[in-house]
Design a protein around this motif. Structure first.
Motif, PDB file in Angstrom:
ATOM      1  N   ALA A 172      43.547  41.678  59.441  1.00  0.00           N
ATOM      2  CA  ALA A 172      42.693  42.378  60.398  1.00  0.00           C
ATOM      3  C   ALA A 172      42.383  41.505  61.612  1.00  0.00           C
ATOM      4  CB  ALA A 172      41.397  42.824  59.719  1.00  0.00           C
ATOM      5  N   PHE A 173      42.234  40.204  61.416  1.00  0.00           N
ATOM      6  CA  PHE A 173      41.969  39.300  62.536  1.00  0.00           C
ATOM      7  C   PHE A 173      43.116  39.367  63.539  1.00  0.00           C
ATOM      8  CE2 PHE A 173      42.144  34.869  64.310  1.00  0.00           C
ATOM      9  CZ  PHE A 173      41.003  34.967  65.090  1.00  0.00           C
ATOM     10  N   LYS A 174      44.332  39.345  63.050  1.00  0.00           N
ATOM     11  CA  LYS A 174      45.501  39.406  63.928  1.00  0.00           C
ATOM     12  C   LYS A 174      45.620  40.783  64.583  1.00  0.00           C
ATOM     13  CE  LYS A 174      48.026  36.085  61.022  1.00  0.00           C
ATOM     14  NZ  LYS A 174      46.968  35.872  60.024  1.00  0.00           N
ATOM     15  N   LYS A 175      45.308  41.822  63.813  1.00  0.00           N
ATOM     16  CA  LYS A 175      45.380  43.181  64.354  1.00  0.00           C
ATOM     17  C   LYS A 175      44.433  43.361  65.534  1.00  0.00           C
ATOM     18  CE  LYS A 175      43.792  47.860  63.286  1.00  0.00           C
ATOM     19  NZ  LYS A 175      43.262  48.771  62.248  1.00  0.00           N
ATOM     20  N   PHE A 176      43.189  42.931  65.364  1.00  0.00           N
ATOM     21  CA  PHE A 176      42.216  43.123  66.441  1.00  0.00           C
ATOM     22  C   PHE A 176      42.484  42.192  67.618  1.00  0.00           C
ATOM     23  CE2 PHE A 176      39.701  44.914  62.834  1.00  0.00           C
ATOM     24  CZ  PHE A 176      39.609  46.202  63.335  1.00  0.00           C
ATOM     25  N   PRO A 196      36.461  40.234  60.531  1.00  0.00           N
ATOM     26  CA  PRO A 196      37.453  39.927  61.563  1.00  0.00           C
ATOM     27  C   PRO A 196      37.245  40.730  62.843  1.00  0.00           C
ATOM     28  CG  PRO A 196      38.521  40.062  59.429  1.00  0.00           C
ATOM     29  CD  PRO A 196      37.105  40.510  59.221  1.00  0.00           C
ATOM     30  N   GLU A 197      36.829  41.982  62.703  1.00  0.00           N
ATOM     31  CA  GLU A 197      36.591  42.800  63.894  1.00  0.00           C
ATOM     32  C   GLU A 197      35.445  42.228  64.721  1.00  0.00           C
ATOM     33  OE1 GLU A 197      35.918  47.480  65.175  1.00  0.00           O
ATOM     34  OE2 GLU A 197      35.514  46.840  63.113  1.00  0.00           O
ATOM     35  N   PHE A 198      34.370  41.819  64.051  1.00  0.00           N
ATOM     36  CA  PHE A 198      33.242  41.197  64.745  1.00  0.00           C
ATOM     37  C   PHE A 198      33.687  39.916  65.447  1.00  0.00           C
ATOM     38  CE2 PHE A 198      29.849  37.885  64.164  1.00  0.00           C
ATOM     39  CZ  PHE A 198      29.068  38.267  65.244  1.00  0.00           C
ATOM     40  N   ALA A 199      34.487  39.107  64.751  1.00  0.00           N
ATOM     41  CA  ALA A 199      34.958  37.850  65.330  1.00  0.00           C
ATOM     42  C   ALA A 199      35.767  38.090  66.599  1.00  0.00           C
ATOM     43  CB  ALA A 199      35.792  37.088  64.306  1.00  0.00           C
ATOM     44  N   VAL A 200      36.690  39.047  66.560  1.00  0.00           N
ATOM     45  CA  VAL A 200      37.538  39.320  67.730  1.00  0.00           C
ATOM     46  C   VAL A 200      36.723  39.925  68.858  1.00  0.00           C
ATOM     47  CG1 VAL A 200      39.492  40.656  68.591  1.00  0.00           C
ATOM     48  CG2 VAL A 200      39.644  39.516  66.369  1.00  0.00           C
ATOM     49  N   ASN A 201      35.772  40.808  68.535  1.00  0.00           N
ATOM     50  CA  ASN A 201      34.917  41.358  69.578  1.00  0.00           C
ATOM     51  C   ASN A 201      34.110  40.259  70.265  1.00  0.00           C
ATOM     52  OD1 ASN A 201      35.786  43.956  69.247  1.00  0.00           O
ATOM     53  ND2 ASN A 201      33.988  44.682  68.142  1.00  0.00           N
ATOM     54  N   ALA A 202      33.680  39.241  69.497  1.00  0.00           N
ATOM     55  CA  ALA A 202      32.943  38.123  70.073  1.00  0.00           C
ATOM     56  C   ALA A 202      33.854  37.321  71.021  1.00  0.00           C
ATOM     57  CB  ALA A 202      32.402  37.224  68.964  1.00  0.00           C
ATOM     58  N   ILE A 203      35.088  37.082  70.594  1.00  0.00           N
ATOM     59  CA  ILE A 203      36.037  36.352  71.445  1.00  0.00           C
ATOM     60  C   ILE A 203      36.332  37.149  72.713  1.00  0.00           C
ATOM     61  CG2 ILE A 203      38.379  35.424  71.612  1.00  0.00           C
ATOM     62  CD1 ILE A 203      38.242  34.960  68.542  1.00  0.00           C
TER      63      ILE A 203
END
Length: 334
Positions: free
Chosen positions: A201-205, A160-167
């Motif tokens: 974690a997705f929502k947190k980031f 999830p952290e990688f996904a949010v950093n990409a967004i």
């Protein structure tokens, strides 16, 4: 008539991320009735079927996709997504479709497809991960309105952290320049994976890196379980990338980046590729207390799939800005 059919199917199209073949929830007979009722165009179902074939729609794929069964709220969620897309389109705010493309082994491994050449490239006879130079996780962000995309290639875990950093990379490199007045973003995502509906974690980031870091109101709408191929990024961007590198081994991360950057279509698709070298920890847990502190509000309808994350306190924003600087330093653009 082809353009009218394309417009009618805007919110009812799914597709294969590899072959580019598409299918729709509408039947030729229903499309013919819609054309007559809305546009006063009289046409037979047989003609609609032929035109759908010209548009790369496949009825066979449609039947196969629906035979596996579906979530009881599937149609209701599709209607919610349609309304959200229409709302954001009307105000000119960005709508992005996100997902992780199939992981790729980096090295002399077979890549499905054929190319025109004097002699076929010799590749390894087995796809052993231990012999790969790395395993690429391409995360895609597709701008539905502008037909533009960003792909961040990670060499670590798809978290999830990688996904949010990409967004966040999409917003910093493209979004904030293309939508300078927008204060909200609609994210269309699958129900599972690193950007699924369940991972806290997705929502947190999203809260820390995007909402707090950039003062954005983030609306997220997840496609129903088993409906990932209806996500626009699959058939509008990933399929074009797959066709562009078909039959050519991805021998290095640089070659992969170049193929993504060189992907274009007759409709004007443009993609920027970035390489994320960081290592991401798996299994990050978000305790109840921390999760309750996030500024999340669920929608009245199907709140587990539809929710909004708003900016929180100034202290949280300062922490998010620190992460923005790290993103600028550690992401490599080819």
């Amino acid at each position: 008539m082809i353009e009218e059919i394309r417009n009618l199917l805007e919110y009812d199209t799914a597709g294969d991320p590899i072959t580019g073949r598409k299918w729709t929830r509408q039947t030729p007979a229903k499309i013919a009735r819609l054309l007559e009722r809305r546009l006063d165009i009289r046409v037979s179902a047989a003609t609609v079927r032929r035109l759908l074939d010209e548009l790369d729609y496949s009825l066979k794929a449609n039947n196969k996709a629906l035979s596996a069964g579906s979530h009881p709220d599937r149609d209701k969620q599709f209607d919610i997504i349609k309304r959200l897309r229409e709302n954001f389109s009307a105000t000119g705010d960005p709508i992005i479709s996100v997902d992780t493309k199939k992981k790729e082994l980096i090295g002399l491994f077979k890549n499905n497809g054929r190319v025109w050449c004097d002699e076929a490239t010799k590749v390894k006879d087995h796809d052993f991960r231990s012999e790969a130079l790395g395993i690429a996780s391409p995360y895609g962000i597709y701008d539905v309105g502008l037909n533009k995309g960003v792909v961040v290639i990670g060499k670590s875990a798809d978290t999830p952290e990688f996904a949010v950093n990409a967004i966040t990379t999409w917003w910093q490199s493209s979004g904030k320049h293309q939508y300078p007045r927008s204060k909200r973003v609609l994210i269309l995502a699958d129900s599972g994976g690193s950007n699924g509906a369940r991972p806290r974690a997705f929502k947190k980031f999203l809260q820390h890196r995007l909402a707090d870091g950039h003062g954005l109101e983030i609306s997220v709408s997840h496609y129903p379980t088993g409906a990932s191929k209806w996500n626009p990024v699959e058939h509008r961007m990933f399929s074009e990338i797959s066709k562009n590198w078909a039959g050519i081994p991805l021998e290095s991360f640089d070659i992969m980046l170049n193929f993504i950057n060189d992907t274009d279509t007759e409709t004007g698709l443009q993609i920027k590729a970035y390489f994320d070298e960081r290592e991401y920890a798996k299994g990050i847990k978000v305790p109840d207390k921390e999760f309750k502190s996030l500024n999340i509000s669920k929608n009245k309808e199907l709140g587990n799939w539809n929710y909004t994350i708003k900016p929180s306190c100034p202290t949280a924003k300062a922490e998010a800005m620190r992460w923005e600087e790290l993103l600028k330093c550690e992401l490599i653009s080819d």
